[in-house]
Design an enzyme around this catalytic site. Sequence first.
Site, PDB file in Angstrom:
ATOM      1  N   CYS A 160      -3.788 -27.371  20.047  1.00  0.00           N
ATOM      2  CA  CYS A 160      -2.909 -26.724  21.037  1.00  0.00           C
ATOM      3  C   CYS A 160      -2.750 -27.535  22.311  1.00  0.00           C
ATOM      4  O   CYS A 160      -1.881 -27.239  23.123  1.00  0.00           O
ATOM      5  CB  CYS A 160      -3.441 -25.353  21.396  1.00  0.00           C
TER       6      CYS A 160
HETATM    7  C1  LIG Z   1      -6.598 -12.738  17.780  1.00  0.00           C
HETATM    8  C2  LIG Z   1      -6.587 -11.626  18.817  1.00  0.00           C
HETATM    9  C3  LIG Z   1      -5.141 -11.242  19.119  1.00  0.00           C
HETATM   10  C4  LIG Z   1      -7.305 -10.414  18.211  1.00  0.00           C
HETATM   11  O1  LIG Z   1      -7.379  -9.352  19.145  1.00  0.00           O
HETATM   12  P1  LIG Z   1      -8.771  -8.579  19.368  1.00  0.00           P
HETATM   13  O2  LIG Z   1      -9.804  -9.627  19.653  1.00  0.00           O
HETATM   14  O3  LIG Z   1      -8.539  -7.552  20.389  1.00  0.00           O
HETATM   15  O4  LIG Z   1      -8.977  -7.881  17.998  1.00  0.00           O
HETATM   16  P2  LIG Z   1     -10.129  -8.032  16.915  1.00  0.00           P
HETATM   17  O5  LIG Z   1      -9.863  -9.213  16.073  1.00  0.00           O
HETATM   18  O6  LIG Z   1     -11.452  -7.914  17.581  1.00  0.00           O
HETATM   19  O7  LIG Z   1      -9.858  -6.745  16.067  1.00  0.00           O
HETATM   20  C5  LIG Z   1      -9.961  -5.391  16.619  1.00  0.00           C
HETATM   21  C6  LIG Z   1      -9.825  -4.414  15.470  1.00  0.00           C
HETATM   22  O8  LIG Z   1      -8.477  -4.464  14.945  1.00  0.00           O
HETATM   23  C7  LIG Z   1      -8.512  -4.788  13.566  1.00  0.00           C
HETATM   24  N1  LIG Z   1      -7.350  -5.609  13.227  1.00  0.00           N
HETATM   25  C8  LIG Z   1      -7.311  -6.967  13.156  1.00  0.00           C
HETATM   26  N2  LIG Z   1      -6.084  -7.364  12.829  1.00  0.00           N
HETATM   27  C9  LIG Z   1      -5.335  -6.252  12.693  1.00  0.00           C
HETATM   28  C10 LIG Z   1      -3.972  -6.037  12.359  1.00  0.00           C
HETATM   29  N3  LIG Z   1      -3.158  -7.051  12.096  1.00  0.00           N
HETATM   30  N4  LIG Z   1      -3.515  -4.769  12.316  1.00  0.00           N
HETATM   31  C11 LIG Z   1      -4.347  -3.733  12.579  1.00  0.00           C
HETATM   32  N5  LIG Z   1      -5.641  -3.891  12.903  1.00  0.00           N
HETATM   33  C12 LIG Z   1      -6.139  -5.130  12.961  1.00  0.00           C
HETATM   34  C13 LIG Z   1      -9.822  -5.519  13.369  1.00  0.00           C
HETATM   35  O9  LIG Z   1     -10.217  -5.427  12.023  1.00  0.00           O
HETATM   36  C14 LIG Z   1     -10.738  -4.750  14.292  1.00  0.00           C
HETATM   37  O10 LIG Z   1     -11.100  -3.543  13.693  1.00  0.00           O
HETATM   38  P3  LIG Z   1     -12.531  -2.848  13.960  1.00  0.00           P
HETATM   39  O11 LIG Z   1     -12.481  -2.469  15.406  1.00  0.00           O
HETATM   40  O12 LIG Z   1     -12.493  -1.695  13.016  1.00  0.00           O
HETATM   41  O13 LIG Z   1     -13.553  -3.902  13.656  1.00  0.00           O
HETATM   42  C15 LIG Z   1      -7.316 -12.021  20.095  1.00  0.00           C
HETATM   43  O14 LIG Z   1      -8.721 -12.082  19.906  1.00  0.00           O
HETATM   44  C16 LIG Z   1      -6.853 -13.319  20.649  1.00  0.00           C
HETATM   45  O15 LIG Z   1      -5.677 -13.605  20.859  1.00  0.00           O
HETATM   46  N6  LIG Z   1      -7.803 -14.188  21.000  1.00  0.00           N
HETATM   47  C17 LIG Z   1      -7.476 -15.483  21.545  1.00  0.00           C
HETATM   48  C18 LIG Z   1      -7.295 -16.389  20.416  1.00  0.00           C
HETATM   49  C19 LIG Z   1      -6.726 -17.699  20.790  1.00  0.00           C
HETATM   50  O16 LIG Z   1      -6.299 -17.989  21.874  1.00  0.00           O
HETATM   51  N7  LIG Z   1      -6.725 -18.523  19.830  1.00  0.00           N
HETATM   52  C20 LIG Z   1      -6.161 -19.770  19.928  1.00  0.00           C
HETATM   53  C21 LIG Z   1      -5.303 -19.855  18.748  1.00  0.00           C
HETATM   54  S1  LIG Z   1      -5.167 -21.469  18.267  1.00  0.00           S
HETATM   55  C22 LIG Z   1      -4.086 -22.140  19.304  1.00  0.00           C
HETATM   56  O17 LIG Z   1      -3.660 -21.565  20.235  1.00  0.00           O
HETATM   57  C23 LIG Z   1      -3.602 -23.458  18.895  1.00  0.00           C
HETATM   58  C24 LIG Z   1      -4.613 -24.491  18.567  1.00  0.00           C
HETATM   59  O18 LIG Z   1      -5.500 -24.852  19.357  1.00  0.00           O
HETATM   60  O19 LIG Z   1      -4.432 -25.043  17.487  1.00  0.00           O
END
Ligand SMILES: CC(C)(COP(=O)(O)OP(=O)(O)OC[C@H]1O[C@@H](n2cnc3c(N)ncnc32)[C@H](O)[C@@H]1OP(=O)(O)O)[C@@H](O)C(=O)NCCC(=O)NCCSC(=O)CC(=O)O
Length: 377
Positions: A160
């Site tokens: 990224c």
């Molecule tokens: C991915 C996220 C949106 C996820 O949000 P949360 O952390 O709030 O959610 P979570 O994963 O803890 O999940 C909370 C609850 O929702 C459920 N849950 C997960 N996915 C779901 C979906 N699609 N629909 C419904 N429910 C869902 C989970 O099982 C969990 O249930 P239960 O509560 O029952 O367990 C977030 O964490 C995020 O954006 N983080 C930053 C990530 C980031 O910046 N990454 C960089 C990407 S790479 C990048 O940018 C480029 C690179 O470097 O290559």
Amino acid sequence: MQTSFPAVVISGTGLYQPPHVITNAELVAAFNAYADQQNAAHADAIARGERQPMTHSSVEFIEKASGIKQRYVIEKDGVLDPARMYPRFKPRGDDELSLMAEIAVDAAQKALAQAGKTGADIDAVLCSSANMQRAYPAMAVEIQQALGAGGYGFDMNVACSSATFALEQAFNAVRTGASKCVLVVNPEITSAHLEWRDRDCHFIFGDVCTALIVERADTATGPDQWEILGTQLATQFSSNIRNNFGFMNRAEDRDPEARDLTFYQEGRKVFKEVVPMAAAHIETHLGKLGLEPTQMRRFWLHQANQGMNQLVIKKLVGADAGDDVAPLILNEYANTASAGSIIAFHHHRADLQPGDAGVICSFGAGYSIGSVVVKKR
Ligand SMILES: CC(C)(COP(=O)(O)OP(=O)(O)OC[C@H]1O[C@@H](n2cnc3c(N)ncnc32)[C@H](O)[C@@H]1OP(=O)(O)O)[C@@H](O)C(=O)NCCC(=O)NCCSC(=O)CC(=O)O
């Protein structure tokens, strides 16, 4: 001996926007149909308790957790086909322009037009992206040829942070006199590395390509010039965002469908660990330039998560990030890997006045963080 360098500017930006939109509703419908099919196909194993049933995704979760409302993709039908769940690209012959080069040339031509330049003015091409279409020859060399550019080209990948890391290379090449006019392109075909069958991440990415022209201020003739005041790059190893796809997979007898051969992450850990790193990085960088975060008119931040960007801004300026301070584009484009902060810069700079300064900042896999401080001339 202190060497003084000439002023260097970003004199043009360009954006290739793919032709297809996938809304969250369409995405979730396809995912849920896939989950139902999988659960039906494995009903016996699920009934015996040998396999967990797949759970449905939801539009409400996606929008609340990330802020993403839709994404652009180059090919939509394959992604939304529950029997496939990834894009369908027609292979091209070695004598045809490759897909990554094609979208890079489109974005580059727009950036060149904005800068009042042609391909012949370019003497270095940096193709910097989270994924490369092939091992070699470098995409950048194909793009260089397609644009009629001179000099040299090379590919680089810092996930990224690919765009900001390439901007520093361009800045240094130009200010030291090694290059006159550098093209940075970030073709991000993220639809091909995303695991659309995993509900934790299937909503995250979108396709796009951005381009930037970097040249000396005294050669720039375009109407919109942004002096680069400084760049700062940092990396710290983490496996929390990872993809193990690579040239050794065959030799390791890996199953090509193995889950770790596409994008995967520990989203919560990334959120928690990267926000303070990014805020501290920007603050330190501005401090070195004798600037305060509150003096910045705008922050063009990496676009992965709305809440993340709000927290970074709160740490920096102690206030909520309105669109005026840190414009959001991920609601429309989703996460476009390295291109996100550049899309924000492309779309949200026209209202700034000469003398206004801002920070382009990426953060992501590596971990990697890159900041570029710019001032409108
Ligand atoms: C991915 C996220 C949106 C996820 O949000 P949360 O952390 O709030 O959610 P979570 O994963 O803890 O999940 C909370 C609850 O929702 C459920 N849950 C997960 N996915 C779901 C979906 N699609 N629909 C419904 N429910 C869902 C989970 O099982 C969990 O249930 P239960 O509560 O029952 O367990 C977030 O964490 C995020 O954006 N983080 C930053 C990530 C980031 O910046 N990454 C960089 C990407 S790479 C990048 O940018 C480029 C690179 O470097 O290559």
